[in-house]
Design an enzyme around this catalytic site. Structure first.
Site, mmCIF file in Angstrom:
data_model
loop_
_atom_site.group_PDB
_atom_site.id
_atom_site.type_symbol
_atom_site.label_atom_id
_atom_site.label_comp_id
_atom_site.label_asym_id
_atom_site.label_seq_id
_atom_site.Cartn_x
_atom_site.Cartn_y
_atom_site.Cartn_z
ATOM 1 N N ASP A 1 11.249 -17.646 -13.736
ATOM 2 C CA ASP A 1 10.637 -18.556 -13.286
ATOM 3 C C ASP A 1 11.367 -19.489 -12.850
ATOM 4 O O ASP A 1 12.136 -20.031 -13.288
ATOM 5 C CB ASP A 1 9.505 -19.116 -14.152
ATOM 6 C CG ASP A 1 8.767 -20.036 -13.578
ATOM 7 O OD1 ASP A 1 7.832 -19.937 -13.219
ATOM 8 O OD2 ASP A 1 8.606 -21.061 -14.659
ATOM 9 N N ASP B 1 9.601 -23.556 -11.652
ATOM 10 C CA ASP B 1 9.408 -24.657 -12.176
ATOM 11 C C ASP B 1 8.850 -24.578 -13.914
ATOM 12 O O ASP B 1 8.128 -24.183 -14.216
ATOM 13 C CB ASP B 1 7.780 -25.739 -11.390
ATOM 14 C CG ASP B 1 7.581 -25.464 -10.200
ATOM 15 O OD1 ASP B 1 7.799 -26.680 -10.039
ATOM 16 O OD2 ASP B 1 7.819 -24.483 -9.284
ATOM 17 N N ASP C 1 8.448 -20.519 -18.461
ATOM 18 C CA ASP C 1 7.809 -21.117 -19.960
ATOM 19 C C ASP C 1 6.489 -21.323 -19.757
ATOM 20 O O ASP C 1 5.869 -22.661 -20.174
ATOM 21 C CB ASP C 1 8.225 -22.824 -19.216
ATOM 22 C CG ASP C 1 7.433 -23.154 -18.228
ATOM 23 O OD1 ASP C 1 7.334 -22.857 -16.560
ATOM 24 O OD2 ASP C 1 6.622 -24.527 -17.645
#
Length: 215
Positions: A10, A12, A165
């Site tokens: 991922d 961000d 995240d």
């Protein structure tokens, strides 16, 4: 350590802490539209599902302003991508450690933001593929982007892993049948992440070196 042949990340909240710049662009947009500004922790809960959902949540009941908000946000964010944004500790060194492996980024951010962000922070060269929200594929938690990468590289699901995240990253990884690793330093709490059952949970990016090795 698990032998792998592909790492998918991922963006961000995983590779880059973009929250302050995103919040700044959201509040610039809201200010232009005469709407109340939002606290950083509120925006933290709104990110992860793409720009349209971010702005829709930020506007609340004022969906009629969404199209105008997207236009304002897009211009402001493109000009302010890396004002406060920065790599999380150990990201560049850890990517260098795994540089013999194919690596990719799958993000719900569009490529007009993703590619310049990766480039300006000096890590674009590590990724053979970057798939964004404008790739014509369903956004995470759909597994389509992961499946496309694995098919393109002829890598079986038993040799692939995703690191992210968000719950969307874990759910997409599970749907694709690959190993999932959640990071707790990003935009979601450890409790939220554990509720969706990732295979691994780490609190710092360099811990990946203890989990995986090149197959």
């Amino acid at each position: 350590m698990k032998p792998i042949r592909l790492l998918i990340f991922d963006l961000d909240g995983t590779l880059v802490n973009t929250l302050e710049d995103i919040t700044h662009s959201v509040n610039f947009t809201l200010g232009k539209l005469g709407r109340p500004l939002l606290h950083l922790d509120t925006v933290r809960q709104y990110v992860g599902d793409g720009m349209t959902m971010l702005l829709s949540r930020s506007l609340g009941m004022h969906a009629d302003l969404l199209e105008e908000a997207i236009g304002i946000y897009t211009v402001h964010q493109s000009r302010n991508l890396v004002v406060r944004s920065h790599l999380y500790p150990g990201v560049k060194e850890t990517l260098a450690y795994f540089r013999s492996l194919p690596m990719a980024v799958v993000t719900n951010k569009t490529l007009e933001f993703s590619e310049p962000l990766l480039d300006k922070l000096g890590i674009r060269r590590y990724f053979g593929m970057v798939i964004g929200a404008d790739a014509g594929l369903p956004l995470k938690p759909a597994p389509d982007a992961f499946l496309r990468i694995m098919k393109g590289l002829s890598i079986g699901k038993e040799y692939a892993a995703v690191v992210g995240d968000g719950t969307t990253d874990v759910l997409a990884g599970k749907a694709a049948g690959i190993t999932t690793c959640a990071v707790t330093y990003g935009f979601r709490s450890e409790d939220e992440l554990r509720q969706v059952g990732p295979d691994h949970v780490i609190s710092a990016f360099p811990e990946l070196k203890k989990l995986f090795r090149a197959a």
